[in-house]
Design a protein around this motif. Sequence first.
Motif, PDB file in Angstrom:
ATOM      1  N   ARG A   5       0.868  -1.182  -0.034  1.00 53.63           N
ATOM      2  CA  ARG A   5      -0.084   0.021   0.082  1.00 53.63           C
ATOM      3  C   ARG A   5       0.816   1.403   0.052  1.00 53.63           C
ATOM      4  O   ARG A   5       1.927   1.245   0.382  1.00 53.63           O
ATOM      5  CB  ARG A   5      -0.955   0.034   1.413  1.00 53.63           C
ATOM      6  CG  ARG A   5      -2.038  -1.079   1.417  1.00 53.63           C
ATOM      7  CD  ARG A   5      -2.768  -0.870   2.398  1.00 53.63           C
ATOM      8  NE  ARG A   5      -3.883  -1.872   2.201  1.00 53.63           N
ATOM      9  CZ  ARG A   5      -5.126  -1.681   1.649  1.00 53.63           C
ATOM     10  NH1 ARG A   5      -5.195  -0.459   1.034  1.00 53.63           N
ATOM     11  NH2 ARG A   5      -6.051  -2.621   1.309  1.00 53.63           N
ATOM     12  N   TRP A  16      -1.843  -1.132  -3.904  1.00 55.18           N
ATOM     13  CA  TRP A  16      -3.148  -0.548  -3.559  1.00 55.18           C
ATOM     14  C   TRP A  16      -2.638   0.948  -3.259  1.00 55.18           C
ATOM     15  O   TRP A  16      -1.587   1.370  -2.515  1.00 55.18           O
ATOM     16  CB  TRP A  16      -3.505  -1.158  -2.239  1.00 55.18           C
ATOM     17  CG  TRP A  16      -4.331  -2.320  -2.791  1.00 55.18           C
ATOM     18  CD1 TRP A  16      -3.830  -3.598  -2.377  1.00 55.18           C
ATOM     19  CD2 TRP A  16      -5.640  -2.287  -2.974  1.00 55.18           C
ATOM     20  NE1 TRP A  16      -4.849  -4.415  -2.688  1.00 55.18           N
ATOM     21  CE2 TRP A  16      -5.975  -3.627  -3.173  1.00 55.18           C
ATOM     22  CE3 TRP A  16      -6.687  -1.483  -3.414  1.00 55.18           C
ATOM     23  CZ2 TRP A  16      -7.169  -4.035  -3.527  1.00 55.18           C
ATOM     24  CZ3 TRP A  16      -7.744  -1.642  -3.781  1.00 55.18           C
ATOM     25  CH2 TRP A  16      -8.083  -3.204  -4.293  1.00 55.18           C
ATOM     26  N   THR A  37      -9.115   5.221  -2.753  1.00 58.35           N
ATOM     27  CA  THR A  37      -8.355   3.988  -2.843  1.00 58.35           C
ATOM     28  C   THR A  37      -8.559   3.152  -4.285  1.00 58.35           C
ATOM     29  O   THR A  37      -9.728   2.742  -4.276  1.00 58.35           O
ATOM     30  CB  THR A  37      -8.369   3.025  -1.444  1.00 58.35           C
ATOM     31  OG1 THR A  37      -7.963   3.817  -0.358  1.00 58.35           O
ATOM     32  CG2 THR A  37      -7.510   1.920  -1.536  1.00 58.35           C
ATOM     33  N   GLN A  49      -6.456  -0.028  -6.979  1.00 56.99           N
ATOM     34  CA  GLN A  49      -5.496  -0.953  -7.050  1.00 56.99           C
ATOM     35  C   GLN A  49      -4.791  -0.694  -8.565  1.00 56.99           C
ATOM     36  O   GLN A  49      -5.444  -0.287  -9.597  1.00 56.99           O
ATOM     37  CB  GLN A  49      -5.933  -2.427  -7.158  1.00 56.99           C
ATOM     38  CG  GLN A  49      -4.892  -3.365  -7.088  1.00 56.99           C
ATOM     39  CD  GLN A  49      -5.155  -4.689  -6.778  1.00 56.99           C
ATOM     40  OE1 GLN A  49      -6.410  -5.178  -7.088  1.00 56.99           O
ATOM     41  NE2 GLN A  49      -4.448  -5.431  -6.288  1.00 56.99           N
TER      42      GLN A  49
END
Length: 174
Positions: A15, A73, A81, A83
Motif C-alpha cells: 500500500r 494499493w 483507494t 489498485q
Amino acid sequence: KQPARVAVTEKKFPRTDIIVEDELANPPAAERDRIAADNKAIIGAMNDDKGEPQFTRGFRRPAGEITSAYGEWRTFNDGHTSQHLGADFFAKEGTKVKAINAGTVMLVRDTLLAGNVVVVAHGSGIASAYFHLSSPSVAEGDVVRAGDEVGKAGHTGRTTGPHLHLAVRTPGGF
C-alpha cells in the motif's frame, strides 16, 4: 495427458499514499461520467481482438526501471483507494514509447485519469495499453511492429511525474 497442477498462493500487495491534484484524486460528480466512458473505451479496446496472433516473436519489456509494480494499493490524498492494474516504468518526458509486440492500434484517446492512451491488440485475446503519454504517435487502425513508436512518455492524467504505465490483458483477464 494429465492436467498441469498450479499452486495458487495468497499475495498481499503493498500500500502507498499518493498526492496528486485534488480534482484528480477525488473527481467531481460532473467528471464521473467521463471517467466511466474512458474506462469502458479502454476495456472494450483491450477485449476487442480475438483474431489470430499478429506476432511471431516474444513480447519485449519496455526500457526503464519499474517504479511501481502491478497490484499496489494506492490511497490518493488521504481519500480514494484503487489498485494499480499495470506496471510503471521510469521514462523522461518525451522518451519514445515502443510497442511491446506487433498488433493493430484499437484505441487512441485522451482520458481524464490515464491521460493520453494507446491500446494495441496483438491477436489471440492479448492486448497492451500505454498510459500517460505526452502525445500518441499512431492512429486507430494503424498496424505496428514490435518496437515501433506508439507515443512519447509523459505525465498526462493522474500522475506524480513522467513515466510509462503499461497494462497487458491476456485471455481470461478483465
